[in-house]
Motif scaffolding. Structure first.
Motif, mmCIF file in Angstrom:
data_model
loop_
_atom_site.group_PDB
_atom_site.id
_atom_site.type_symbol
_atom_site.label_atom_id
_atom_site.label_comp_id
_atom_site.label_asym_id
_atom_site.label_seq_id
_atom_site.Cartn_x
_atom_site.Cartn_y
_atom_site.Cartn_z
ATOM 1 N N ILE A 1 0.823 -1.212 0.000
ATOM 2 C CA ILE A 1 0.000 0.000 0.000
ATOM 3 C C ILE A 1 0.860 1.267 0.000
ATOM 4 N N SER A 2 2.118 1.123 0.363
ATOM 5 C CA SER A 2 2.988 2.300 0.399
ATOM 6 C C SER A 2 4.191 2.176 -0.520
ATOM 7 N N HIS A 3 4.402 0.955 -1.056
ATOM 8 C CA HIS A 3 5.634 0.721 -1.812
ATOM 9 C C HIS A 3 5.513 -0.609 -2.529
ATOM 10 N N ASN A 4 6.122 -0.721 -3.692
ATOM 11 C CA ASN A 4 6.205 -2.003 -4.386
ATOM 12 C C ASN A 4 7.489 -2.698 -3.961
ATOM 13 N N PHE A 5 7.337 -3.716 -3.136
ATOM 14 C CA PHE A 5 8.474 -4.386 -2.515
ATOM 15 C C PHE A 5 9.111 -5.397 -3.462
ATOM 16 N N ILE A 6 10.442 -5.492 -3.355
ATOM 17 C CA ILE A 6 11.173 -6.510 -4.106
ATOM 18 C C ILE A 6 11.995 -7.328 -3.112
ATOM 19 N N PRO A 7 12.384 -8.546 -3.466
ATOM 20 C CA PRO A 7 13.144 -9.395 -2.546
ATOM 21 C C PRO A 7 14.405 -8.701 -2.030
ATOM 22 N N GLY A 8 14.649 -8.852 -0.730
ATOM 23 C CA GLY A 8 15.811 -8.244 -0.103
ATOM 24 C C GLY A 8 15.524 -6.938 0.595
ATOM 25 N N GLU A 9 14.361 -6.337 0.342
ATOM 26 C CA GLU A 9 14.003 -5.093 1.018
ATOM 27 C C GLU A 9 13.386 -5.400 2.387
ATOM 28 N N TRP A 10 13.340 -4.383 3.212
ATOM 29 C CA TRP A 10 12.735 -4.533 4.541
ATOM 30 C C TRP A 10 11.227 -4.716 4.420
ATOM 31 N N GLY A 11 10.698 -5.598 5.241
ATOM 32 C CA GLY A 11 9.255 -5.741 5.326
ATOM 33 C C GLY A 11 8.695 -4.794 6.371
ATOM 34 N N GLY A 12 7.370 -4.577 6.319
ATOM 35 C CA GLY A 12 6.774 -3.669 7.290
ATOM 36 C C GLY A 12 5.270 -3.602 7.158
ATOM 37 N N THR A 13 4.689 -2.696 7.936
ATOM 38 C CA THR A 13 3.230 -2.576 7.955
ATOM 39 C C THR A 13 2.673 -1.980 6.670
ATOM 40 N N SER B 1 15.289 7.932 5.279
ATOM 41 C CA SER B 1 13.945 7.869 4.719
ATOM 42 C C SER B 1 13.519 6.404 4.704
ATOM 43 N N THR B 2 12.226 6.159 4.845
ATOM 44 C CA THR B 2 11.724 4.780 4.915
ATOM 45 C C THR B 2 10.648 4.560 3.858
ATOM 46 N N TYR B 3 10.393 3.297 3.598
ATOM 47 C CA TYR B 3 9.391 2.933 2.600
ATOM 48 C C TYR B 3 8.486 1.796 3.085
ATOM 49 N N GLU B 4 8.933 1.067 4.117
ATOM 50 C CA GLU B 4 8.282 -0.201 4.488
ATOM 51 C C GLU B 4 7.096 -0.048 5.422
ATOM 52 N N ASN B 5 6.960 1.106 6.076
ATOM 53 C CA ASN B 5 5.913 1.285 7.071
ATOM 54 C C ASN B 5 4.653 1.894 6.470
#
Length: 302
Positions: A117-129, A193-197
């Protein structure tokens, strides 16, 4: 369950064995008219929380010399250097607080592509809410602790005193002591800066600060103690001067860094100033003096 679902033990993720190194070396000696002690101490402890630590190095020198049994001079000196990276245990948003609020379904590190919902995640990135709705608003404590591993708090302290004791004449003793503390500190805090939350920091920022402060005290006493047949006189005259709380500090902050490289983290490289402050404490000076006289007759009357 979604394909990205994990079974994360967040407490295990942020804790580790806390190793401790503690080394001491001391040397002492002396003779009839002198004595000395030199000691060195190195302490290094990793925190039970990952990427936290505390280090310090301390040196101490004590010495005393006597000249013809009428004059004694000496000093006590301690110099210490402390540095470390910790976290506040009073904040509800610190690593421990985040662990209790973070759901175990959230992976610490993403292992597959996820359209969040906040970022398009790819393998190796931090997970989050920010991976999916209804996961709360806690932060990924592992990500925060890893990003903050280069933050630093350090200070140097010099503490000690010089003293002198002189037998001016029979029954008359003079003592003087001057001691103080000087401290110089520095801190650096870089926020990524963050992207995972679900709620993120859009810009990286840096805050740096430095300060010094000092205190000192000077004591002088003159004591006369004599017996004259049936009479005894014990008198002391003294003074004390203190200087407390003298110091100065500066702090600055900027945001908007296009690179998070460690070598790029200077205040001049930030795009926008967020803080520029300083202070100066003139300190407080206190002076006092005193006189006390005791007279005795035949060791029975005062």
């Amino acid at each position: 369950l979604p394909t990205w679902a994990a079974n994360t033990n967040w407490y295990n993720e942020i804790t580790d064995r806390a190793t401790v190194l503690n080394h001491n070396l001391s040397l002492s000696g002396g003779g009839v008219n002198s004595k000395f002690l030199v000691s060195l101490n190195y302490f290094n402890q990793n925190g039970a929380i990952i990427n936290t630590n505390s280090k310090w190095f301390t040196s101490r020198v004590n010495s005393k010399f006597t000249v013809k049994k009428i004059l004694s001079i000496g000093e006590n000196l301690q110099i210490s250097h402390r540095s470390g990276n910790g976290f506040s245990n009073l904040s509800s948003d610190n690593a421990i607080g985040s662990v209790y609020r973070m759901q175990s379904i959230i992976p610490s590190i993403v292992s597959q592509t996820i359209s969040g919902i906040s970022h398009n995640f790819i393998p190796g990135e931090w997970g989050g809410t920010g991976i999916a709705p209804r996961l709360g608003n806690a932060r990924n404590a592992v990500a925060d602790l890893t990003r903050n591993k280069d933050d630093l708090n350090t200070d140097v302290r010099v503490f000690g005193n010089l003293f002198l004791e002189a037998n001016l004449t029979k029954g008359l003793l003079f003592r003087s002591s001057f001691g103080g503390l000087y401290q110089n500190g520095y801190s650096s805090d870089y926020t990524f800066s963050t992207y995972e939350n679900v709620i993120n920091n859009p810009l990286s920022s840096l805050r740096e600060g430095a300060s010094y402060n000092s205190n000192w005290v000077w004591n002088n006493t003159l004591r006369y103690n004599r017996n004259f047949t049936n009479h005894n006189v014990d008198a002391i005259l003294g003074s004390e001067t203190l200087q407390l709380g003298t110091g100065r500090g500066v702090s600055g902050g900027r945001t908007g860094y296009f690179s998070d490289a460690f070598s790029f983290r200077t205040l001049s490289n930030g795009a926008t100033i967020t803080e520029a402050t300083s202070y100066y404490n003139t300190g407080q000076k206190i002076y006092s003096s005193f006189l006390n006289v005791n007279y005795g007759y035949k060791n029975r009357y005062l």
